[in-house]
Design a protein around this motif. Structure first.
Motif, mmCIF file in Angstrom:
data_model
loop_
_atom_site.group_PDB
_atom_site.id
_atom_site.type_symbol
_atom_site.label_atom_id
_atom_site.label_comp_id
_atom_site.label_asym_id
_atom_site.label_seq_id
_atom_site.Cartn_x
_atom_site.Cartn_y
_atom_site.Cartn_z
ATOM 1 N N ASP A 1 -8.530 85.191 112.037
ATOM 2 C CA ASP A 1 -7.146 84.777 112.278
ATOM 3 C C ASP A 1 -6.790 83.709 111.258
ATOM 4 O O ASP A 1 -7.658 82.927 110.840
ATOM 5 C CB ASP A 1 -6.975 84.218 113.688
ATOM 6 C CG ASP A 1 -7.174 85.287 114.757
ATOM 7 O OD1 ASP A 1 -6.718 86.421 114.543
ATOM 8 O OD2 ASP A 1 -7.811 84.986 115.787
ATOM 9 N N ASP A 2 -5.531 83.646 110.867
ATOM 10 C CA ASP A 2 -5.132 82.648 109.867
ATOM 11 C C ASP A 2 -3.780 82.059 110.210
ATOM 12 O O ASP A 2 -2.938 82.703 110.849
ATOM 13 C CB ASP A 2 -5.096 83.287 108.470
ATOM 14 C CG ASP A 2 -4.022 84.356 108.333
ATOM 15 O OD1 ASP A 2 -2.893 84.016 107.947
ATOM 16 O OD2 ASP A 2 -4.316 85.526 108.646
ATOM 17 N N HIS B 1 -14.404 77.507 112.158
ATOM 18 C CA HIS B 1 -13.101 77.202 111.572
ATOM 19 C C HIS B 1 -13.318 76.906 110.092
ATOM 20 O O HIS B 1 -14.244 76.175 109.725
ATOM 21 C CB HIS B 1 -12.465 75.997 112.271
ATOM 22 C CG HIS B 1 -12.125 76.261 113.701
ATOM 23 N ND1 HIS B 1 -11.003 76.963 114.079
ATOM 24 C CD2 HIS B 1 -12.770 75.920 114.839
ATOM 25 C CE1 HIS B 1 -10.972 77.037 115.405
ATOM 26 N NE2 HIS B 1 -12.030 76.415 115.885
ATOM 27 N N HIS C 1 -17.928 80.055 117.172
ATOM 28 C CA HIS C 1 -16.983 80.524 116.171
ATOM 29 C C HIS C 1 -16.889 79.458 115.084
ATOM 30 O O HIS C 1 -17.343 78.321 115.263
ATOM 31 C CB HIS C 1 -15.611 80.828 116.777
ATOM 32 C CG HIS C 1 -15.009 79.693 117.522
ATOM 33 N ND1 HIS C 1 -15.395 79.331 118.789
ATOM 34 C CD2 HIS C 1 -14.046 78.811 117.162
ATOM 35 C CE1 HIS C 1 -14.696 78.289 119.194
ATOM 36 N NE2 HIS C 1 -13.868 77.951 118.228
ATOM 37 N N TYR D 1 -15.013 73.078 106.888
ATOM 38 C CA TYR D 1 -15.354 73.968 107.993
ATOM 39 C C TYR D 1 -15.782 73.154 109.209
ATOM 40 O O TYR D 1 -16.127 71.970 109.110
ATOM 41 C CB TYR D 1 -16.488 74.919 107.593
ATOM 42 C CG TYR D 1 -17.827 74.231 107.420
ATOM 43 C CD1 TYR D 1 -18.667 74.007 108.506
ATOM 44 C CD2 TYR D 1 -18.228 73.779 106.168
ATOM 45 C CE1 TYR D 1 -19.878 73.345 108.347
ATOM 46 C CE2 TYR D 1 -19.429 73.130 106.002
ATOM 47 C CZ TYR D 1 -20.249 72.913 107.095
ATOM 48 O OH TYR D 1 -21.443 72.246 106.941
ATOM 49 N N GLU E 1 -17.826 75.552 116.270
ATOM 50 C CA GLU E 1 -17.524 75.222 117.665
ATOM 51 C C GLU E 1 -18.140 76.255 118.598
ATOM 52 O O GLU E 1 -18.417 77.386 118.192
ATOM 53 C CB GLU E 1 -16.009 75.166 117.896
ATOM 54 C CG GLU E 1 -15.338 74.011 117.170
ATOM 55 C CD GLU E 1 -13.879 73.890 117.557
ATOM 56 O OE1 GLU E 1 -13.370 72.773 117.558
ATOM 57 O OE2 GLU E 1 -13.262 74.925 117.871
ATOM 58 N N HIS F 1 -5.769 77.695 107.397
ATOM 59 C CA HIS F 1 -6.805 77.528 108.412
ATOM 60 C C HIS F 1 -7.197 78.913 108.945
ATOM 61 O O HIS F 1 -6.367 79.625 109.503
ATOM 62 C CB HIS F 1 -6.271 76.650 109.545
ATOM 63 C CG HIS F 1 -7.164 76.581 110.732
ATOM 64 N ND1 HIS F 1 -6.684 76.337 112.006
ATOM 65 C CD2 HIS F 1 -8.510 76.717 110.862
ATOM 66 C CE1 HIS F 1 -7.690 76.333 112.855
ATOM 67 N NE2 HIS F 1 -8.805 76.568 112.186
ATOM 68 N N TYR F 2 -8.467 79.268 108.757
ATOM 69 C CA TYR F 2 -8.994 80.548 109.230
ATOM 70 C C TYR F 2 -9.928 80.307 110.417
ATOM 71 O O TYR F 2 -10.724 79.369 110.409
ATOM 72 C CB TYR F 2 -9.781 81.260 108.124
ATOM 73 C CG TYR F 2 -8.972 81.576 106.891
ATOM 74 C CD1 TYR F 2 -8.157 82.705 106.837
ATOM 75 C CD2 TYR F 2 -9.025 80.749 105.770
ATOM 76 C CE1 TYR F 2 -7.410 82.997 105.710
ATOM 77 C CE2 TYR F 2 -8.283 81.038 104.640
ATOM 78 C CZ TYR F 2 -7.476 82.161 104.615
ATOM 79 O OH TYR F 2 -6.738 82.449 103.494
ATOM 80 N N THR F 3 -9.837 81.169 111.413
ATOM 81 C CA THR F 3 -10.778 81.161 112.529
ATOM 82 C C THR F 3 -11.628 82.418 112.438
ATOM 83 O O THR F 3 -11.103 83.535 112.513
ATOM 84 C CB THR F 3 -10.046 81.119 113.886
ATOM 85 O OG1 THR F 3 -9.222 79.946 113.944
ATOM 86 C CG2 THR F 3 -11.059 81.052 115.022
ATOM 87 N N THR G 1 -14.387 84.687 114.048
ATOM 88 C CA THR G 1 -15.028 84.959 115.335
ATOM 89 C C THR G 1 -16.065 86.071 115.181
ATOM 90 O O THR G 1 -16.043 86.828 114.214
ATOM 91 C CB THR G 1 -13.988 85.366 116.391
ATOM 92 O OG1 THR G 1 -13.286 86.528 115.934
ATOM 93 C CG2 THR G 1 -12.985 84.240 116.616
#
Length: 253
Positions: free
Chosen positions: A150-151, A127, A125, A113, A116, A72-74, A76
């Motif tokens: 982030d992951d 996901h 951002h 994906y 949000e 799971h990658y975020t 931003t």
């Protein structure tokens, strides 16, 4: 002699996840209201989709198809790249996916994906989830050019000592379900997320891997979960509209 109880059974597999439900369909009774009759008819109509009827269930199945290395990658945005509206985020996401395709020389990628913008600091951002083996964090960081990445693993596992044997075993938090609920938590509001827009999406290659559920009839409503699994949950209910048992589990990897 009373009619034997026949349970309508439905099982959906998306390795390593299995979802199963067993239901006694409601019977129509004399004297019931038209509202009760319609509600029972609705339950009968959807008996074959009980394991994937809701958005969370459908996404949970697709996330499980990412396999044990699903990540799971975020994604931003830095201030200078932050889009002003939802359409801008969609355009930057399409550009990102185009760069992913070029990076992978056109090979298809299984991914999911969600966009949000409402919670936290109210900044848009993205996901993004895909198999680690197909796109690692270092690669994502090079492809995403508009901010930070982030992951974390979709399946968060940790060791636990068995109180009976004293041996250490690996358990997980049921990450497919957790992430599916997270992707679906933010409703459309007409401003950040336009009304009527789907809260999440998946690649065509991932959708194509979803297999139809297994359907059968059984005299028993019991669901047998294998003895050695990473995670499991079960539940059920019984009322005038019938009985319903369900269970989900993640097999050992």
């Amino acid at each position: 002699m009373a009619d034997p109880l026949i349970w309508h059974c439905c099982r959906q597999r998306a390795w390593p996840l299995t979802k199963e439900c067993r239901a006694l369909r409601p019977r129509f009774r004399p004297g019931e209201t038209a509202l009760d009759h319609r509600a029972k008819a609705e339950l009968k109509r959807y008996q074959r989709s009980a394991v994937n009827r809701k958005q969370v269930d459908r996404l949970e199945i697709r996330l499980a198809l990412l396999g044990p290395t699903g990540t799971h990658y975020t994604l931003t945005y830095e201030d200078e790249h932050l889009p002003g509206d939802f359409g801008g985020v969609r355009r930057s996401l399409r550009a990102f996916l185009s760069r992913v395709g070029r990076w992978r020389d056109g090979r298809p990628l299984d991914y999911a994906y969600a966009i949000e913008g409402l919670h936290g600091d109210r900044r848009y951002h993205i996901h993004f989830a895909c198999p680690y083996a197909d796109l690692a964090p270092t690669e994502i960081s090079r492809i995403w050019r508009q901010g930070t990445v982030d992951d974390e693993p979709v399946l968060l596992t940790h060791p636990v000592k068995d109180v009976q044997t004293g041996e250490w075993v690996t358990v997980c938090d049921g990450g497919y379900r957790r992430l599916a609920e997270y992707f679906n938590k933010e409703p459309t509001d007409g401003f950040f997320i336009p009304l009527g827009r789907h809260p999440w999406g998946c690649s065509r290659s991932l959708n194509a891997k979803v297999q139809p559920p297994e359907i059968w009839m059984d005299a028993s409503g019991a669901i047998d979960i294998p003895p050695s699994v990473l995670w499991a949950r079960r539940g059920g209910t019984e009322n005038d509209f019938g009985a319903y048992n369900y269970a989900s589990w993640i097999s050992s990897l």
